[in-house]
Design a protein around this motif. Structure first.
Motif, PDB file in Angstrom:
ATOM      1  N   VAL A 106       0.843  -1.207   0.000  1.00  0.00           N
ATOM      2  CA  VAL A 106       0.000   0.000   0.000  1.00  0.00           C
ATOM      3  C   VAL A 106       0.873   1.249   0.000  1.00  0.00           C
ATOM      4  O   VAL A 106       0.666   2.178  -0.801  1.00  0.00           O
ATOM      5  CB  VAL A 106      -0.934  -0.009   1.233  1.00  0.00           C
ATOM      6  N   PHE A 107       1.887   1.246   0.877  1.00  0.00           N
ATOM      7  CA  PHE A 107       2.707   2.462   0.961  1.00  0.00           C
ATOM      8  C   PHE A 107       3.605   2.632  -0.260  1.00  0.00           C
ATOM      9  O   PHE A 107       3.883   3.743  -0.681  1.00  0.00           O
ATOM     10  CB  PHE A 107       3.519   2.478   2.266  1.00  0.00           C
ATOM     11  N   LEU A 108       4.023   1.498  -0.822  1.00  0.00           N
ATOM     12  CA  LEU A 108       4.826   1.597  -2.037  1.00  0.00           C
ATOM     13  C   LEU A 108       3.991   2.224  -3.150  1.00  0.00           C
ATOM     14  O   LEU A 108       4.452   3.115  -3.878  1.00  0.00           O
ATOM     15  CB  LEU A 108       5.316   0.204  -2.459  1.00  0.00           C
ATOM     16  N   LEU A 109       2.730   1.794  -3.247  1.00  0.00           N
ATOM     17  CA  LEU A 109       1.823   2.377  -4.239  1.00  0.00           C
ATOM     18  C   LEU A 109       1.651   3.878  -4.001  1.00  0.00           C
ATOM     19  O   LEU A 109       1.682   4.679  -4.928  1.00  0.00           O
ATOM     20  CB  LEU A 109       0.454   1.679  -4.181  1.00  0.00           C
ATOM     21  N   ALA A 110       1.495   4.213  -2.716  1.00  0.00           N
ATOM     22  CA  ALA A 110       1.318   5.625  -2.377  1.00  0.00           C
ATOM     23  C   ALA A 110       2.543   6.430  -2.808  1.00  0.00           C
ATOM     24  O   ALA A 110       2.428   7.543  -3.341  1.00  0.00           O
ATOM     25  CB  ALA A 110       1.091   5.789  -0.876  1.00  0.00           C
ATOM     26  N   CYS A 111       3.710   5.833  -2.605  1.00  0.00           N
ATOM     27  CA  CYS A 111       4.941   6.523  -2.987  1.00  0.00           C
ATOM     28  C   CYS A 111       5.021   6.718  -4.491  1.00  0.00           C
ATOM     29  O   CYS A 111       5.532   7.738  -4.977  1.00  0.00           O
ATOM     30  CB  CYS A 111       6.163   5.732  -2.524  1.00  0.00           C
ATOM     31  N   ILE A 112       4.543   5.704  -5.189  1.00  0.00           N
ATOM     32  CA  ILE A 112       4.581   5.812  -6.651  1.00  0.00           C
ATOM     33  C   ILE A 112       3.555   6.840  -7.120  1.00  0.00           C
ATOM     34  O   ILE A 112       3.789   7.611  -8.059  1.00  0.00           O
ATOM     35  CB  ILE A 112       4.314   4.428  -7.293  1.00  0.00           C
ATOM     36  N   ALA A 113       2.421   6.870  -6.413  1.00  0.00           N
ATOM     37  CA  ALA A 113       1.312   7.723  -6.855  1.00  0.00           C
ATOM     38  C   ALA A 113       1.531   9.189  -6.524  1.00  0.00           C
ATOM     39  O   ALA A 113       1.074  10.073  -7.251  1.00  0.00           O
ATOM     40  CB  ALA A 113      -0.003   7.235  -6.219  1.00  0.00           C
ATOM     41  N   VAL A 114       2.251   9.422  -5.440  1.00  0.00           N
ATOM     42  CA  VAL A 114       2.285  10.796  -4.937  1.00  0.00           C
ATOM     43  C   VAL A 114       2.839  11.823  -5.946  1.00  0.00           C
ATOM     44  O   VAL A 114       2.303  12.925  -6.041  1.00  0.00           O
ATOM     45  CB  VAL A 114       3.004  10.867  -3.561  1.00  0.00           C
ATOM     46  N   PRO A 115       3.824  11.504  -6.738  1.00  0.00           N
ATOM     47  CA  PRO A 115       4.289  12.525  -7.683  1.00  0.00           C
ATOM     48  C   PRO A 115       3.206  12.907  -8.685  1.00  0.00           C
ATOM     49  O   PRO A 115       3.231  14.002  -9.237  1.00  0.00           O
ATOM     50  CB  PRO A 115       5.463  11.841  -8.395  1.00  0.00           C
ATOM     51  N   PHE A 116       2.269  11.950  -8.909  1.00  0.00           N
ATOM     52  CA  PHE A 116       1.245  12.218  -9.916  1.00  0.00           C
ATOM     53  C   PHE A 116      -0.016  12.800  -9.306  1.00  0.00           C
ATOM     54  O   PHE A 116      -0.696  13.615  -9.920  1.00  0.00           O
ATOM     55  CB  PHE A 116       0.910  10.904 -10.652  1.00  0.00           C
ATOM     56  N   LEU A 117      -0.322  12.395  -8.092  1.00  0.00           N
ATOM     57  CA  LEU A 117      -1.578  12.812  -7.467  1.00  0.00           C
ATOM     58  C   LEU A 117      -1.387  13.966  -6.477  1.00  0.00           C
ATOM     59  O   LEU A 117      -2.280  14.779  -6.288  1.00  0.00           O
ATOM     60  CB  LEU A 117      -2.231  11.625  -6.737  1.00  0.00           C
ATOM     61  N   GLY A 118      -0.199  13.991  -5.849  1.00  0.00           N
ATOM     62  CA  GLY A 118       0.000  15.007  -4.812  1.00  0.00           C
ATOM     63  C   GLY A 118       0.209  16.386  -5.406  1.00  0.00           C
ATOM     64  O   GLY A 118       0.428  16.542  -6.613  1.00  0.00           O
ATOM     65  N   ARG A 119       0.092  17.372  -4.542  1.00  0.00           N
ATOM     66  CA  ARG A 119       0.323  18.742  -4.995  1.00  0.00           C
ATOM     67  C   ARG A 119       1.782  19.101  -4.744  1.00  0.00           C
ATOM     68  O   ARG A 119       2.364  18.724  -3.720  1.00  0.00           O
ATOM     69  CB  ARG A 119      -0.576  19.712  -4.237  1.00  0.00           C
ATOM     70  N   GLU A 120       2.344  19.812  -5.666  1.00  0.00           N
ATOM     71  CA  GLU A 120       3.747  20.196  -5.500  1.00  0.00           C
ATOM     72  C   GLU A 120       3.858  21.279  -4.437  1.00  0.00           C
ATOM     73  O   GLU A 120       3.152  22.274  -4.474  1.00  0.00           O
ATOM     74  CB  GLU A 120       4.292  20.689  -6.846  1.00  0.00           C
ATOM     75  N   VAL A 121       4.705  21.039  -3.449  1.00  0.00           N
ATOM     76  CA  VAL A 121       4.924  22.034  -2.402  1.00  0.00           C
ATOM     77  C   VAL A 121       6.401  22.412  -2.398  1.00  0.00           C
ATOM     78  O   VAL A 121       7.242  21.546  -2.178  1.00  0.00           O
ATOM     79  CB  VAL A 121       4.532  21.486  -1.006  1.00  0.00           C
ATOM     80  N   LYS A 122       6.650  23.668  -2.612  1.00  0.00           N
ATOM     81  CA  LYS A 122       8.038  24.167  -2.622  1.00  0.00           C
ATOM     82  C   LYS A 122       8.929  23.264  -3.477  1.00  0.00           C
ATOM     83  O   LYS A 122      10.016  22.868  -3.061  1.00  0.00           O
ATOM     84  CB  LYS A 122       8.595  24.262  -1.193  1.00  0.00           C
ATOM     85  N   GLY A 123       8.455  22.893  -4.659  1.00  0.00           N
ATOM     86  CA  GLY A 123       9.271  22.109  -5.574  1.00  0.00           C
ATOM     87  C   GLY A 123       9.390  20.644  -5.197  1.00  0.00           C
ATOM     88  O   GLY A 123      10.056  19.872  -5.873  1.00  0.00           O
ATOM     89  N   SER A 124       8.750  20.244  -4.097  1.00  0.00           N
ATOM     90  CA  SER A 124       8.841  18.862  -3.682  1.00  0.00           C
ATOM     91  C   SER A 124       7.580  18.129  -4.129  1.00  0.00           C
ATOM     92  O   SER A 124       6.475  18.615  -3.967  1.00  0.00           O
ATOM     93  CB  SER A 124       8.993  18.766  -2.158  1.00  0.00           C
ATOM     94  N   ARG A 125       7.830  16.928  -4.662  1.00  0.00           N
ATOM     95  CA  ARG A 125       6.670  16.164  -5.149  1.00  0.00           C
ATOM     96  C   ARG A 125       6.409  14.956  -4.264  1.00  0.00           C
ATOM     97  O   ARG A 125       5.994  13.932  -4.700  1.00  0.00           O
ATOM     98  CB  ARG A 125       6.932  15.712  -6.595  1.00  0.00           C
ATOM     99  N   SER A 126       6.693  15.095  -2.974  1.00  0.00           N
ATOM    100  CA  SER A 126       6.550  13.938  -2.087  1.00  0.00           C
ATOM    101  C   SER A 126       5.378  14.088  -1.110  1.00  0.00           C
ATOM    102  O   SER A 126       5.270  13.353  -0.165  1.00  0.00           O
ATOM    103  CB  SER A 126       7.852  13.734  -1.307  1.00  0.00           C
ATOM    104  N   TRP A 127       4.534  15.053  -1.312  1.00  0.00           N
ATOM    105  CA  TRP A 127       3.516  15.347  -0.317  1.00  0.00           C
ATOM    106  C   TRP A 127       2.091  15.129  -0.830  1.00  0.00           C
ATOM    107  O   TRP A 127       1.751  15.510  -1.933  1.00  0.00           O
ATOM    108  CB  TRP A 127       3.606  16.818   0.123  1.00  0.00           C
ATOM    109  N   PHE A 128       1.268  14.545   0.037  1.00  0.00           N
ATOM    110  CA  PHE A 128      -0.190  14.624  -0.106  1.00  0.00           C
ATOM    111  C   PHE A 128      -0.633  15.766   0.774  1.00  0.00           C
ATOM    112  O   PHE A 128      -0.216  15.842   1.939  1.00  0.00           O
ATOM    113  CB  PHE A 128      -0.880  13.320   0.367  1.00  0.00           C
ATOM    114  N   ARG A 129      -1.450  16.673   0.229  1.00  0.00           N
ATOM    115  CA  ARG A 129      -1.844  17.806   1.058  1.00  0.00           C
ATOM    116  C   ARG A 129      -3.302  17.652   1.472  1.00  0.00           C
ATOM    117  O   ARG A 129      -4.164  17.307   0.668  1.00  0.00           O
ATOM    118  CB  ARG A 129      -1.707  19.136   0.298  1.00  0.00           C
ATOM    119  N   PHE A 130      -3.545  17.924   2.743  1.00  0.00           N
ATOM    120  CA  PHE A 130      -4.921  17.988   3.242  1.00  0.00           C
ATOM    121  C   PHE A 130      -5.061  19.323   3.941  1.00  0.00           C
ATOM    122  O   PHE A 130      -4.735  19.451   5.122  1.00  0.00           O
ATOM    123  CB  PHE A 130      -5.219  16.841   4.200  1.00  0.00           C
ATOM    124  N   GLY A 131      -5.520  20.307   3.179  1.00  0.00           N
ATOM    125  CA  GLY A 131      -5.650  21.647   3.770  1.00  0.00           C
ATOM    126  C   GLY A 131      -4.284  22.159   4.181  1.00  0.00           C
ATOM    127  O   GLY A 131      -3.354  22.176   3.390  1.00  0.00           O
TER     128      GLY A 131
END
Lengths: 423, 620
Positions: free
Chosen positions: A86-111
């Protein structure tokens, strides 16, 4: 199947470990308060400030710890691979689904809050390694099993490095080599790794011609002391060749590094001219902050270098600077000792497990904590390259605190069932 | 297998502990052993600001303000902290060119300044400029303003006596670590002698700044701060009105006036001319004005003639001569000598004017007879009681020295010249041992030859005669912070006696000085309602016309003022120095001057621009 009947879930919890944990997060929180101290918001629970938020992270971490202790310990063994997946999938997905924060593509943002799945990959991978290696038919000395283990570690490393471009979060996975060593990996791998690091540093510092000559003469000297049969001579020759190719390869590796990584290595090794206003700024400021603390420190909230922003990232990756500046040599040594005490305590706890799964998991916990401690403190005092990873239980940040809490409390939970039968 | 693997925990723990120990060792090094980080931390997080104390004010004897302070603002720069500066905007605000800016920045970086150390970027901004700058200062990282005080002189008098302020140079900072380069300190005059009293004590504030150089309050709530202690005020002995009057009388003349209150040694006026407006040596134009004054080699306005110029005393020395003669037992008021328009034994040299002959002491002083005092000098040097010219000469010299001639008065006026009374050693060198006698050096008897005296010393001689044998060291400060008993002033409370203490000896000379004003060389100069004593002098000198010299005290009984006036290359003592001296005494004693014509003549006279030499030369 006989089980020790527990009167409640807390009865066999190792409270010393829990206390160490509580002590460290409290100290961390107080230091965050000082690091970003703001006279206009001097209430430590002010939610608009980082120390207020950290309190929220601490509260939720304790809640998570409680939940972990309540969940049946069989959950972790049973779902180890699933959690890993599950977490490996999340890691793979985050660059595509997460929002870019300060140039980093490793974050899921909730508010206002963000989650870094890569932080949780650590305990997930640890579970998976434990699950895999605890199988009694698996021997790590079998090269196939070695490869599978290295895949369990390597895939998330590569995913996080390549897809998310988070070197700090990725490189942590290297630390599982300690676990593997404990479980029977040949010591040669450790020596190889160590030699590689030493040769890399030497190759950058010393003229390569000298290194070749030295390696060559060491090989010749070696042949004088061993039985000169064909096999031994072959081994010596191979070792020599590998060493030479490592030296030769260093410049290629270095050239292919990213510019900021090259610079960080240069800063660490003092190569060339380091501009203290640019690439050398962080490390220099960190050293100034810590160095100016003196023996007993400047006193709580009296640090100038961290509080007044001379040190960047003073609440997260460089939180140790606040410790060094305000608590001095006494305080910073105490933090290192406390962290090490916790780590070594975990190792002893791992060794008392009847279950291989618990033991292997425990070593993973100790390894991860040690790696963070080494790199984080090392970079602030100029003994390690600057790699952005947090100081366990100290640095500001929800993901890292949750991740360390989960990592540690799963082990505490497993440990509390150490008297149960073998899994 | 498992058991052997379990042993590996020690290796792992060993590695972990080793790393921990390495870290602790490293921490010990950078935190405890290596001090450089502490210095770096202070340098970047602290801003040391000096609080300059207010320099002490100076008042005259009637508490009239002579010197006070006005605020000025120095723009300071710490080059290392300058970043993202909008140079064009900055230059416009300061009204300087880009070139100026670069030059100033270069200066701030180079030794003795340093990129890390604040130094002065622009000096002494006016309050108006400061106000304009202050509003926008926050945008100029690395710049801040330090307030300083500048001297102001409301009456524009006594420039040379008060002295001026300058900046401490490297030399100074090495001699006295109290000063930092660029600090203000007294360079001359009272500002110099009373520097430690006037300067107060600097204060130091430690301010914390953040990475953007914005202030974050004082360090440890000011625990290590020191507060500046204001300098102490001085009450001068000067009478500002008299001083001003003297400067007006001396305008367009070269020379000086020194007036002393005999009972106390307090200097009432100390005029040197030409002088300058002390306000010129203050503020941004200081350096320009200073070089202008400094390079004025004709008028030499920075030269304090009252204490620094040594002139032949001329006939005024005849007073001391008369005292010595009596003391040595070779002269009484009845002693008579002839005069044939000169000293006959040496063929009429020194020359003299035509007057009754032979004559006794009072008239000799009154007419200032050169012949008479040549006889007196000869009688002193050839005094039978010594049987030895050298011993007699030494006795003569020692008595003269006790009058503080040829010796510094040790006053509190900075830079004082010693003057000169030639020694035996000197004449032995010039003429050869034993190859000279009274007649060789006869002109010493009339205050000529190698003899030198400063106007201050001459006024002190008048003081001694007025007091009949004693004096207090002349001084210009009578109270510090309103305390006349400040220990700094103790040395001015020590009474000095000369080698001649018998009052009757003085009475005889005073009688002679009275003759000067009644029937002698100064009989035309009267002060309404005041009987005074004086001696004219016309000092020959190698630089041009004779100097006009006048020493006097008044009133004759219970004197309140003793005065010495010298006007360079002005001729007769009675024609310039005399009128000026009597006007001064009249002003001081009567509070007003009734001889308005004389006053006007003196004030209007311009003796500076006339030739120093006269075609036809008269001597006396």
């Amino acid at each position: 199947m006989e089980r020790k009947v527990s009167s409640n879930i807390f009865s066999d919890v190792d409270w010393v470990t829990v206390l160490l944990y509580l002590l460290l997060i409290t100290m961390g929180w107080l230091n965050i308060y000082s690091a970003v101290y703001n006279e206009d918001h001097h209430v430590i629970t002010d939610m608009s400030q980082k120390y207020g938020k950290q309190l929220l992270w601490i509260g939720t971490s304790l809640l998570i710890a409680l939940i972990i202790l309540i969940i049946d310990e069989k959950f972790y063994t049973a779902f180890a691979y699933l959690i890993y997946g599950v977490f490996l999938l999340a890691c793979i997905a985050v660059p595509f689904l997460g929002r870019e924060v300060k140039g980093s593509r490793s974050w899921f943002r909730f508010g206002d809050f963000g989650i870094q799945p890569a932080e949780f990959m650590k305990f997930a991978a640890n579970l998976a390694i434990a699950k895999f290696l605890s199988n009694q038919f698996i021997k790590i000395s079998d090269y196939r099993n070695t490869i599978i283990t290295l895949l369990i570690i390597g895939v998330p490393l590569i995913v996080i490095k390549v897809l998310q471009d988070e070197t700090g979060l990725a490189i942590v996975f290297v630390t599982f080599i300690f676990t593997l060593y404990r479980e029977g990996l040949s010591v040669n791998y450790l020596l190889l790794g160590f030699t590689a690091i030493v040769l890399f540093v030497l190759a950058l510092m010393v003229n390569n011609i000298y290194l070749f000559v030295i390696i060559g003469s060491l090989c010749v000297v070696a042949t004088l002391f061993i039985k000169r049969n064909r096999k031994n001579l072959f081994v010596v020759a191979v070792v020599g060749l590998i060493a030479c190719s490592m030296v030769k390869g260093t410049s290629t590796v270095y050239e292919h590094m990213e510019e900021h990584q090259k610079v960080r290595i240069d800063v660490l090794l003092g190569r060339g001219t380091v501009n203290l206003k640019k690439e050398g700024y962080n490390v220099n400021q960190a050293k100034i902050a810590i160095g100016s603390g003196g023996f007993a420190g400047k006193g709580y909230l009296n640090g100038t270098q961290t509080k007044y922003d001379f040190v960047p990232e003073q609440d997260t990756d460089f939180i140790f600077c606040t410790v060094g500046e305000e608590w001095g040599f006494l305080g910073s040594s105490l933090v290192i000792i406390l962290e090490l005490v916790l780590i070594i305590k975990v190792i002893f706890m791992a060794e008392r497990q009847r279950s291989a799964f618990s033991r292997i998991y425990g070593y993973g916990v100790a390894s991860v904590l040690f790696f963070h401690l080494t790199i984080n403190v090392g970079m602030t005092i100029g003994l390690a390259p600057v790699i952005g990873i947090p100081l366990p239980f100290f640095s500001y940040g929800g993901s890292s605190l949750w991740s360390f809490t989960i990592l540690l409390f799963i082990f505490i939970k497993l440990d509390s069932h150490r008297l149960s039968i073998l899994r | 297998m498992n058991n052997t693997l379990s042993e590996r925990k020690y290796i792992i723990i060993g590695v972990f502990v080793l790393v921990g120990l390495a870290f602790i060792a490293r921490l010990f090094y950078i935190q405890v052993i290596d001090d450089s980080y502490k210095l770096d931390a202070r340098n970047q997080a602290f801003r040391y600001t000096t609080e300059f104390p207010v320099r002490g004010y100076i008042y005259d004897r009637k508490n009239k303000l002579l010197v006070y302070n006005e605020a000025a603002y120095d723009l300071m720069v710490t080059p290392k902290e300058v970043k993202e500066l909008d140079t064009a905007d900055f230059c416009k605000l300061l009204d300087i060119t880009k070139d100026d800016f670069l030059k100033k920045m270069k200066k701030a970086v180079q030794a003795p300044n340093s990129p890390r150390k604040p130094s002065i970027f622009e000096k002494q901004l006016s309050p108006q400029d400061y106000a304009a700058l202050q509003e926008r200062l926050y945008r100029f990282h690395g710049f801040f303003v330090q307030s300083r005080t500048l001297r102001k002189y409301p009456m524009k008098i006594a420039a040379n006596m008060l002295g001026y302020i300058g900046e401490a140079d490297k030399d100074m900072t090495e001699r006295d670590p109290y000063y930092n380069e660029g600090d203000y300190l007294g360079i001359s005059g009272v500002e110099k002698t009373y520097e430690k009293v006037l300067r107060g004590k600097k204060g130091m504030h430690i301010l914390m700044v953040d990475v953007n150089n914005s202030p974050k309050g004082s360090y440890m709530n000011g625990l290590y701060d020191t507060i500046a202690q204001p300098g102490k005020s001085l009450q001068s002995t000067l009478d500002a009105d008299l001083q001003l009057y003297g400067e007006q009388l001396m305008q367009n003349k070269v020379g000086s006036i020194v007036a002393i209150e005999p009972q106390t040694g307090e200097v009432l006026a100390l005029v040197t001319s030409p002088s300058y407006d002390p306000n010129l040596l203050v503020g941004r134009a200081r350096n320009k004005n200073f070089s202008k004054l400094y390079l004025d080699t004709i008028r030499v306005p920075l030269f304090n003639r009252a204490t620094m110029a040594s002139y032949p005393p001329g006939s005024t020395f005849k007073l001391v001569e008369s005292l010595i003669g009596q003391q040595e037992g070779v002269l009484t008021p009845e002693t008579k000598y002839p005069c044939s328009a000169g000293y006959a034994p040496l063929g009429g040299h020194p020359k003299c004017e035509v007057h009754p002959s032979p004559l006794a002491l009072y008239d000799a002083i009154g007419y200032s007879c050169n012949s008479y005092f040549s006889y007196v000098f000869k009688s002193i040097i050839e005094n039978k009681k010594y049987h030895d010219t050298y011993k007699a000469f030494e006795a003569w010299r020692n008595i003269a020295l006790s009058f503080n001639i040829g010796r510094k008065t040790n006053s509190d006026l900075a830079n004082e010249l010693r003057g000169n009374i030639p020694s035996i050693k000197y004449y032995d060198k010039v003429f050869g041992k034993g190859a000279w006698k009274a007649s060789t050096v006869i002109s010493l008897g009339i205050g000529q030859a190698e003899m030198g005296i400063t106007p201050l010393q001459n006024a002190n001689v008048a003081t001694i005669i007025a007091n009949k044998g004693w004096y207090y060291t002349p001084h210009i400060v009578k109270a510090i912070n309103d305390n006349p008993n400040d220990t700094t002033l103790n040395r001015f409370k020590v009474k000095h006696n000369t080698a001649i203490t018998d009052p009757t000896i003085y009475d005889n000379v005073i009688e002679g000085m009275s003759h000067v004003t009644e029937s002698g060389t100064a009989h035309l100069l009267k002060i309404e309602g005041v009987e005074y004593c004086a001696k004219t002098g016309t000092a020959e000198n190698p630089h041009g016309r004779d100097h006009s010299v006048f020493v006097a005290f008044a009133p004759k009984n219970n004197p309140k003022i003793a005065i010495a006036v010298l006007v360079e290359n002005a001729g007769w003592g009675a024609s310039w120095a005399g009128p000026i001296a009597t006007l001064m005494m009249e002003k001081y004693l009567n509070g007003k001057v009734v001889r308005k014509d004389l006053e006007k003549t003196m004030m209007d006279a311009n003796l500076i621009d006339q030739p120093k030499w006269e075609p036809k030369k008269k001597k006396k």
